[in-house]
Design an enzyme around this catalytic site. Structure first.
Site, PDB file in Angstrom:
ATOM      1  N   SER A  45     -16.928  28.064  -4.671  1.00  0.00           N
ATOM      2  CA  SER A  45     -17.269  26.327  -5.200  1.00  0.00           C
ATOM      3  C   SER A  45     -17.492  25.806  -4.301  1.00  0.00           C
ATOM      4  O   SER A  45     -17.340  24.187  -3.657  1.00  0.00           O
ATOM      5  CB  SER A  45     -15.890  26.193  -5.543  1.00  0.00           C
ATOM      6  OG  SER A  45     -14.686  26.342  -6.452  1.00  0.00           O
ATOM      7  N   GLU A  70     -15.964  34.100   2.177  1.00  0.00           N
ATOM      8  CA  GLU A  70     -15.568  33.978   0.358  1.00  0.00           C
ATOM      9  C   GLU A  70     -14.250  34.160  -0.024  1.00  0.00           C
ATOM     10  O   GLU A  70     -13.724  34.803  -0.092  1.00  0.00           O
ATOM     11  CB  GLU A  70     -16.556  34.733  -0.239  1.00  0.00           C
ATOM     12  CG  GLU A  70     -17.957  34.536  -0.579  1.00  0.00           C
ATOM     13  CD  GLU A  70     -18.489  34.375  -1.173  1.00  0.00           C
ATOM     14  OE1 GLU A  70     -19.432  33.863  -1.129  1.00  0.00           O
ATOM     15  OE2 GLU A  70     -18.413  35.805  -1.723  1.00  0.00           O
ATOM     16  N   HIS A  94     -19.337  42.137  -1.901  1.00  0.00           N
ATOM     17  CA  HIS A  94     -18.219  40.378  -3.077  1.00  0.00           C
ATOM     18  C   HIS A  94     -17.414  40.870  -3.478  1.00  0.00           C
ATOM     19  O   HIS A  94     -17.105  42.106  -3.923  1.00  0.00           O
ATOM     20  CB  HIS A  94     -19.961  39.681  -3.504  1.00  0.00           C
ATOM     21  CG  HIS A  94     -18.856  38.647  -4.128  1.00  0.00           C
ATOM     22  ND1 HIS A  94     -18.446  38.508  -5.208  1.00  0.00           N
ATOM     23  CD2 HIS A  94     -19.777  37.683  -4.172  1.00  0.00           C
ATOM     24  CE1 HIS A  94     -18.106  37.551  -5.890  1.00  0.00           C
ATOM     25  NE2 HIS A  94     -19.203  36.841  -5.157  1.00  0.00           N
ATOM     26  N   GLU A 144     -16.078  39.878  -6.064  1.00  0.00           N
ATOM     27  CA  GLU A 144     -16.098  40.612  -7.329  1.00  0.00           C
ATOM     28  C   GLU A 144     -16.548  42.580  -7.501  1.00  0.00           C
ATOM     29  O   GLU A 144     -16.203  43.157  -8.333  1.00  0.00           O
ATOM     30  CB  GLU A 144     -16.830  39.965  -8.195  1.00  0.00           C
ATOM     31  CG  GLU A 144     -16.831  38.854  -8.324  1.00  0.00           C
ATOM     32  CD  GLU A 144     -18.049  38.251  -9.283  1.00  0.00           C
ATOM     33  OE1 GLU A 144     -18.718  38.121  -8.903  1.00  0.00           O
ATOM     34  OE2 GLU A 144     -17.433  36.900  -9.035  1.00  0.00           O
ATOM     35  N   ASN A 202     -26.331  33.377  -5.471  1.00  0.00           N
ATOM     36  CA  ASN A 202     -26.151  34.484  -6.423  1.00  0.00           C
ATOM     37  C   ASN A 202     -26.058  34.282  -7.488  1.00  0.00           C
ATOM     38  O   ASN A 202     -25.483  33.571  -8.419  1.00  0.00           O
ATOM     39  CB  ASN A 202     -24.527  34.680  -5.585  1.00  0.00           C
ATOM     40  CG  ASN A 202     -24.178  36.666  -6.383  1.00  0.00           C
ATOM     41  OD1 ASN A 202     -24.720  36.907  -7.032  1.00  0.00           O
ATOM     42  ND2 ASN A 202     -22.748  36.519  -6.084  1.00  0.00           N
ATOM     43  N   TRP A 203     -26.535  34.560  -8.437  1.00  0.00           N
ATOM     44  CA  TRP A 203     -26.758  34.348  -9.787  1.00  0.00           C
ATOM     45  C   TRP A 203     -25.702  35.144 -10.499  1.00  0.00           C
ATOM     46  O   TRP A 203     -26.091  35.322 -11.652  1.00  0.00           O
ATOM     47  CB  TRP A 203     -28.383  34.588  -9.965  1.00  0.00           C
ATOM     48  CG  TRP A 203     -29.307  33.408 -10.171  1.00  0.00           C
ATOM     49  CD1 TRP A 203     -29.737  32.595  -8.528  1.00  0.00           C
ATOM     50  CD2 TRP A 203     -30.146  33.555 -10.259  1.00  0.00           C
ATOM     51  NE1 TRP A 203     -30.154  31.875  -8.352  1.00  0.00           N
ATOM     52  CE2 TRP A 203     -31.176  32.423  -9.272  1.00  0.00           C
ATOM     53  CE3 TRP A 203     -31.640  34.298 -10.708  1.00  0.00           C
ATOM     54  CZ2 TRP A 203     -32.669  32.238  -8.763  1.00  0.00           C
ATOM     55  CZ3 TRP A 203     -32.676  33.435 -11.068  1.00  0.00           C
ATOM     56  CH2 TRP A 203     -33.357  32.568 -10.367  1.00  0.00           C
ATOM     57  N   LYS A 204     -25.684  36.186  -9.924  1.00  0.00           N
ATOM     58  CA  LYS A 204     -24.832  37.448 -10.650  1.00  0.00           C
ATOM     59  C   LYS A 204     -25.473  38.157 -11.477  1.00  0.00           C
ATOM     60  O   LYS A 204     -26.154  38.314 -12.012  1.00  0.00           O
ATOM     61  CB  LYS A 204     -22.828  36.455 -10.600  1.00  0.00           C
ATOM     62  CG  LYS A 204     -22.710  35.852  -9.915  1.00  0.00           C
ATOM     63  CD  LYS A 204     -21.468  35.944  -9.839  1.00  0.00           C
ATOM     64  CE  LYS A 204     -20.952  35.086  -8.162  1.00  0.00           C
ATOM     65  NZ  LYS A 204     -19.054  34.502  -8.672  1.00  0.00           N
ATOM     66  N   GLY A 224     -15.996  30.189  -7.421  1.00  0.00           N
ATOM     67  CA  GLY A 224     -15.442  30.282  -8.985  1.00  0.00           C
ATOM     68  C   GLY A 224     -14.306  29.443  -9.775  1.00  0.00           C
ATOM     69  O   GLY A 224     -14.389  29.130 -11.298  1.00  0.00           O
ATOM     70  N   GLY A 272     -22.502  30.372  -6.093  1.00  0.00           N
ATOM     71  CA  GLY A 272     -22.590  30.808  -7.270  1.00  0.00           C
ATOM     72  C   GLY A 272     -22.854  30.885  -8.111  1.00  0.00           C
ATOM     73  O   GLY A 272     -24.054  29.628  -8.645  1.00  0.00           O
ATOM     74  N   GLY A 273     -21.794  29.607  -8.926  1.00  0.00           N
ATOM     75  CA  GLY A 273     -22.020  28.559 -10.191  1.00  0.00           C
ATOM     76  C   GLY A 273     -23.111  27.411  -9.817  1.00  0.00           C
ATOM     77  O   GLY A 273     -24.327  27.813 -10.699  1.00  0.00           O
TER      78      GLY A 273
HETATM   79  C1  PEP Z   1     -19.429  33.713  -5.371  1.00  0.00           C
HETATM   80  O1  PEP Z   1     -19.456  33.926  -6.307  1.00  0.00           O
HETATM   81  O2  PEP Z   1     -20.173  34.556  -4.045  1.00  0.00           O
HETATM   82  C2  PEP Z   1     -18.824  32.308  -4.715  1.00  0.00           C
HETATM   83  C3  PEP Z   1     -19.165  32.024  -3.886  1.00  0.00           C
HETATM   84  O3  PEP Z   1     -19.116  31.349  -6.004  1.00  0.00           O
HETATM   85  P1  PEP Z   1     -18.608  30.071  -6.568  1.00  0.00           P
HETATM   86  O4  PEP Z   1     -19.956  29.324  -6.120  1.00  0.00           O
HETATM   87  O5  PEP Z   1     -18.669  29.790  -8.280  1.00  0.00           O
HETATM   88  O6  PEP Z   1     -17.408  29.286  -6.627  1.00  0.00           O
END
Ligand code: PEP
Length: 254
Positions: free
Chosen positions: A216, A170, A98, A100, A12-14, A176, A237-238
Site C-alpha cells: 500500500s 512486503e 511474491h 501471491e 507490479n502490474w500483476k 492491497g 502494486g495498486g
Molecule cells: C504488491 O502486490 O507487491 C503490492 C505491494 O501491492 P499494493 O501496493 O497494492 O499493496
C-alpha cells in the site's frame, strides 16, 4: 536524498492491462518521468504486454521487469516462460516469490532460490519478496518468518550474486489492503534483513543490497517510507496502475 544506495521503485502490474492499456500507462509514465535520474524506475507488465512496453521504453530511463520466471531454461514446461524469452524483450528484473505466488501458487523458498539462480545465470536481477502475514506478526513471529524466507530463498547465491539481488519486504497484511506498515515497523524489519545479510554474506555486501518496501505504498506515504535509513525503494502494486499515482510516488521519493 543522501543514501549510498540508489532507490529502486518498481510497479507490479500483476494480471492487469491489455496491450493497449499497458501502452497508455507506459506512455504516460514516459511523459512524467523522462527527466528522473535519481531513482531506478522499473515497470513489470504482464508477459503479453512485454513486447509493446519494451519498444515504448527504448531510449528512456524506464526499465522493464517480469513478474515471475521459470527455473528451467527451455523445454516441456507448459505455460512457463524462460529467462531467454524475457531477454528478447530487454527485461532486466524479475520479481520472485511474491506473496501471491507463494500463497496462491504454492511457491516455496526452495523454488524461489532455484529461480533466483536461474535469473542470475541469465544476467538478470531478481527482486526477491519476503514478508509475514498478519497472524504471524501478531504472534510475534515476524523476524522468525522473514529470517526463514530470506535464508531459504537465497540458498546458493554467491556474495557477488547477492549484491545484484534486490529484496522486497512486503508484509502480506499490507498488500492491497490500504494498511501500510508504519515507517518504524518497516525500518525495523529492513534493519533486521540487512543484519541477516551481513551475517550470511558479509558487511560490504549487506551495505550494497537494495531492500524495497511494498504494501500500500501511495504518493502520500512514499517520502516518509523512503526516508528510512534501510528502505531503498518500493515495490508498488495498486498505485502503479495509474500514471498519476506511480509518477507521484517516484517524484515524492526523490
Ligand atoms: C504488491 O502486490 O507487491 C503490492 C505491494 O501491492 P499494493 O501496493 O497494492 O499493496
Amino acid at each position: 536524498m543522501n543514501k549510498d544506495r540508489k532507490l529502486i521503485i518498481a510497479g507490479n502490474w500483476k494480471m492487469n492491462k491489455t496491450v493497449a492499456e499497458a501502452l497508455d500507462l507506459v506512455n504516460g509514465l514516459k511523459m512524467e518521468l523522462a527527466t528522473v535520474k535519481e531513482v531506478d524506475v522499473v515497470v513489470c507488465p504482464p508477459f503479453t504486454a512485454l513486447d509493446g512496453v519494451s519498444k515504448a521504453v527504448i531510449g528512456t530511463n524506464i526499465k522493464l521487469g517480469a513478474q515471475t520466471m521459470s527455473e528451467y531454461g527451455f523445454g516441456a514446461y507448459t505455460g512457463e516462460i524462460a529467462a531467454g524469452m524475457l531477454k528478447e524483450f530487454s527485461v532486466r528484473y524479475v520479481i520472485l516469490g511474491h506473496s501471491e505466488r507463494r500463497q496462491i501458487f504454492g511457491e516455496t523458498d526452495a523454488l524461489v532460490a532455484k529461480k533466483a539462480l536461474a535469473v542470475h545465470a541469465a544476467s538478470l536481477k531478481p527482486i526477491v519478496c519476503v514478508g509475514e502475514t498478519l497472524a504471524e506478526r501478531e504472534a510475534g513471529q515476524t523476524e522468525a518468518v522473514v529470517g526463514t524466507q530470506l535464508k531459504g530463498s537465497l540458498v546458493g547465491l554467491t556474495p557477488e550474486q547477492m549484491e545484484e539481488t534486490i529484496l522486497a519486504y512486503e508484509p502480506v497484511w499490507a498488500i492491497g489492503t490500504g494498511k501500510t506498515a508504519t515507517t518504524q515497523q518497516a525500518q525495523e524489519v529492513h534493519a533486521f534483513i540487512r543484519a541477516r545479510l551481513a551475517a550470511q554474506f558479509g558487511e560490504t555486501v549487506a551495505k550494497r543490497v537494495r531492500v524495497q518496501y511494498g504494501g500500500s505504498v501511495k504518493p502520500a506515504n512514499a517520502r516518509e517510507l523512503m526516508g528510512q535509513p534501510d528502505v531503498d525503494g518500493a515495490l508498488v502494486g495498486g498505485a502503479s496502475l495509474e500514471v498519476r499515482s506511480f509518477a507521484d510516488i517516484v517524484k515524492n521519493s526523490i
